[in-house]
Each structure stands twice: as structure tokens, then as C-alpha cells.
Design a protein around this motif. Structure first.
Motif, PDB file in Angstrom:
ATOM      1  N   LYS A  64       1.432   0.570  -4.483  1.00 47.37           N
ATOM      2  CA  LYS A  64       0.078   0.993  -4.864  1.00 47.37           C
ATOM      3  C   LYS A  64      -0.582   0.009  -5.827  1.00 47.37           C
ATOM      4  O   LYS A  64      -1.101   0.387  -6.878  1.00 47.37           O
ATOM      5  N   THR A  72      -3.444  -3.015  -6.903  1.00 48.81           N
ATOM      6  CA  THR A  72      -4.886  -3.143  -6.701  1.00 48.81           C
ATOM      7  C   THR A  72      -5.159  -3.946  -5.433  1.00 48.81           C
ATOM      8  O   THR A  72      -4.290  -4.687  -4.942  1.00 48.81           O
ATOM      9  N   ASN A  73      -6.361  -3.825  -4.921  1.00 45.45           N
ATOM     10  CA  ASN A  73      -6.730  -4.539  -3.705  1.00 45.45           C
ATOM     11  C   ASN A  73      -6.616  -6.050  -3.882  1.00 45.45           C
ATOM     12  O   ASN A  73      -6.121  -6.760  -3.001  1.00 45.45           O
ATOM     13  N   LEU A 101       0.826  -1.214   0.000  1.00 48.73           N
ATOM     14  CA  LEU A 101       0.000   0.000   0.000  1.00 48.73           C
ATOM     15  C   LEU A 101       0.855   1.258   0.000  1.00 48.73           C
ATOM     16  O   LEU A 101       0.534   2.248  -0.662  1.00 48.73           O
ATOM     17  N   LEU A 102       1.950   1.199   0.735  1.00 53.95           N
ATOM     18  CA  LEU A 102       2.789   2.386   0.909  1.00 53.95           C
ATOM     19  C   LEU A 102       3.701   2.638  -0.283  1.00 53.95           C
ATOM     20  O   LEU A 102       3.873   3.780  -0.720  1.00 53.95           O
ATOM     21  N   ARG A 103       4.274   1.566  -0.849  1.00 51.45           N
ATOM     22  CA  ARG A 103       5.328   1.728  -1.840  1.00 51.45           C
ATOM     23  C   ARG A 103       4.905   1.443  -3.282  1.00 51.45           C
ATOM     24  O   ARG A 103       5.408   2.084  -4.210  1.00 51.45           O
ATOM     25  N   ASN A 113      -2.974  -7.041  -3.984  1.00 53.43           N
ATOM     26  CA  ASN A 113      -2.455  -6.887  -2.627  1.00 53.43           C
ATOM     27  C   ASN A 113      -2.796  -8.119  -1.795  1.00 53.43           C
ATOM     28  O   ASN A 113      -1.937  -8.678  -1.099  1.00 53.43           O
TER      29      ASN A 113
END
Length: 263
Positions: A77, A79-80, A73-75, A83
Motif C-alpha cells: 500500500k 503511494t502512487n 498495491l496488494l501487500r 509505486n
């Protein structure tokens, strides 16, 4: 059914409560019972000692899931969905490595319990700073969603219990500590509502793991003495009493904080 029930708790009560209940001996109980039924109660009892030690590997799994998801999420980005997939791969890989290392050692019941207790304290501390998130827009429970959740959970149970038949009691025991209920439930919430809700479940999982620790320790002691059915029933009662005690303590803490917050 356990996974479906936890999903409903997360959606209609809170991910925090669902995270604690994820520590209830559902998937592990199924795995150990079927090992005892298909092999022997004594084999299941010996396996339960390694199951108890293996709960530290399940904490490695959830911690790996969280840090992988948070880093993506931080580095990156992504998709959900991606992820969730990459976090699951990292989590399962971490579990297998930790489980293999644990299976190389010999454990007594007391040493296994101490190892898992230390793991709860360490990983519970690492995960305690995660911010709680609630489920706002609940998805309608359709047949397709229900079927996906049920099939995902069933496949994981079959894989773990199937592997247990062809490995020694050390590996069988550690594999029984695999969070059979938690992982598919975590994936479902992540895919349905995003990573923040999944992270909330992970944060509170170590608190509920005490129920699993008590259950596995009880199984290791009772299965050879009283058999599968009685041993399972008594172990469930003890695990339930732990969760009731935990709920009472948390209620007292919340009430104490509210009182001290008042002028």
C-alpha cells in the motif's frame, strides 16, 4: 513528440489503444536510425537482428512492471509515486538482466523472430487477464507537464543511443529494443492517473509489438541493400500495414461478439 502523442491518445481515446500504438516503431526506429547514421547501415542491420530478439526482454520489462506494481498495491500500500518509481526500477533491472542473457547468444533473423513471437504469446497470455480501465478526469496540458514528458523521453533516447556507440553490435541491438517510447509514457500515465490505467497499457502492448517485430526484421534485411532512408521508409510502411490489419481484425472480432450476444 511520440511520448506526448501517446499520452494524448491515452487521455482522449483510451489506454487500450495507446497500449497497442506503443508497439509502433518510434523509439526503436530512432535508435536504429542513429546507429546506422553514426556508425554504419551494416552495423545497424546486424544490430536489428538482436533488436528483434531483444523485444522478448521488453516484454519481460512490462511484465515485471505490472507484477511489481500489482504486488505493491496488494501487500504494501505505498503511494502512487513510490509505486511508479519502484515498478520502474524493477522493470529496468529485469530488462537489463534479460538483455544481457540474450546478448550472450548468436541469432539469425529467423530465430530472433521466432523467439519474440513466442514471447508475445507467453507474456500476452499472462497479461490478458488485466482489467481495462479508462481515463476519466483528464489533466490540463500545461507547459510544466509537457516539458516533463518531453525531457523524460529525450533523456532515455540519448542514454540508449549513447551506450550503443561504445558496445558491440549484439548489445547495441538488444539495447535498441528498450521501450524508449513506452517506458516514459507508462510512467507519465501511472503518475498522472494511477496504476490501473498503466496496467491497461501494459495489457495491450504485446498486441502492438508485432509492428516492431516487422520493422526490425525489415531493417535487418533492407539497410544493407537500399540504405538508411529507403530502408526506414519501407519498414515504416510495413509496420503501419500490420497495425491497420490488427485494427481490422479486432473490429471484426468485436462485431462478431456483439452479433452473438444479441438474442
Amino acid at each position: 513528440m511520440a511520448v506526448l502523442g501517446l499520452s494524448l491518445v491515452a487521455e482522449h481515446v483510451s489506454p487500450k489503444v495507446a497500449g497497442i500504438l506503443s508497439g509502433y516503431p518510434l523509439g526503436t526506429a530512432i535508435a536504429l536510425f542513429y546507429i546506422g547514421l553514426e556508425i554504419s547501415p551494416e552495423f545497424a542491420a546486424s544490430s536489428a537482428i538482436y533488436t528483434l530478439a531483444g523485444f522478448s526482454a521488453s516484454l519481460v520489462l512490462v511484465c515485471s512492471y505490472y507484477y511489481t506494481s500489482a504486488l505493491l498495491l496488494l501487500r504494501v500500500k505505498v503511494t502512487n509515486g513510490l509505486n511508479c518509481f519502484l515498478s520502474t526500477i524493477a522493470a529496468v533491472s529485469s530488462f537489463l538482466i534479460a538483455a544481457y542473457l540474450i546478448s550472450l547468444f548468436s541469432f539469425t533473423l529467423s530465430i530472433s523472430f521466432i523467439l519474440s513471437l513466442l514471447a508475445v504469446l507467453v507474456f500476452g497470455g499472462l497479461l490478458s487477464k488485466i482489467r481495462d480501465a479508462e481515463v476519466d478526469d483528464k489533466l490540463p496540458i500545461t507547459f510544466k507537464i509537457t516539458l516533463f514528458r518531453a525531457v523524460t523521453a529525450a533523456l532515455i533516447v540519448l542514454i540508449v543511443t549513447g551506450i550503443a556507440k561504445v558496445v558491440n553490435e549484439n548489445w547495441a541491438g538488444v539495447l535498441s529494443a528498450f521501450p524508449i517510447t513506452l517506458l516514459p509514457f507508462l510512467m507519465i500515465i501511472h503518475l498522472s492517473y494511477g496504476s490501473a490505467k498503466a496496467h491497461t497499457i501494459i495489457k495491450h502492448y504485446p498486441f502492438g509489438l508485432g509492428a516492431l517485430m516487422i520493422y526490425a526484421a525489415s531493417i535487418a534485411y533492407l539497410y544493407p541493400k537500399v540504405g538508411l532512408i529507403a530502408g526506414t521508409v519501407v519498414s515504416f510502411i510495413l509496420a503501419t500495414l500490420y497495425l491497420l490489419l490488427l485494427a481490422s481484425v479486432q473490429h471484426y472480432i468485436r462485431a462478431y461478439r456483439r452479433r452473438n450476444a444479441l438474442p
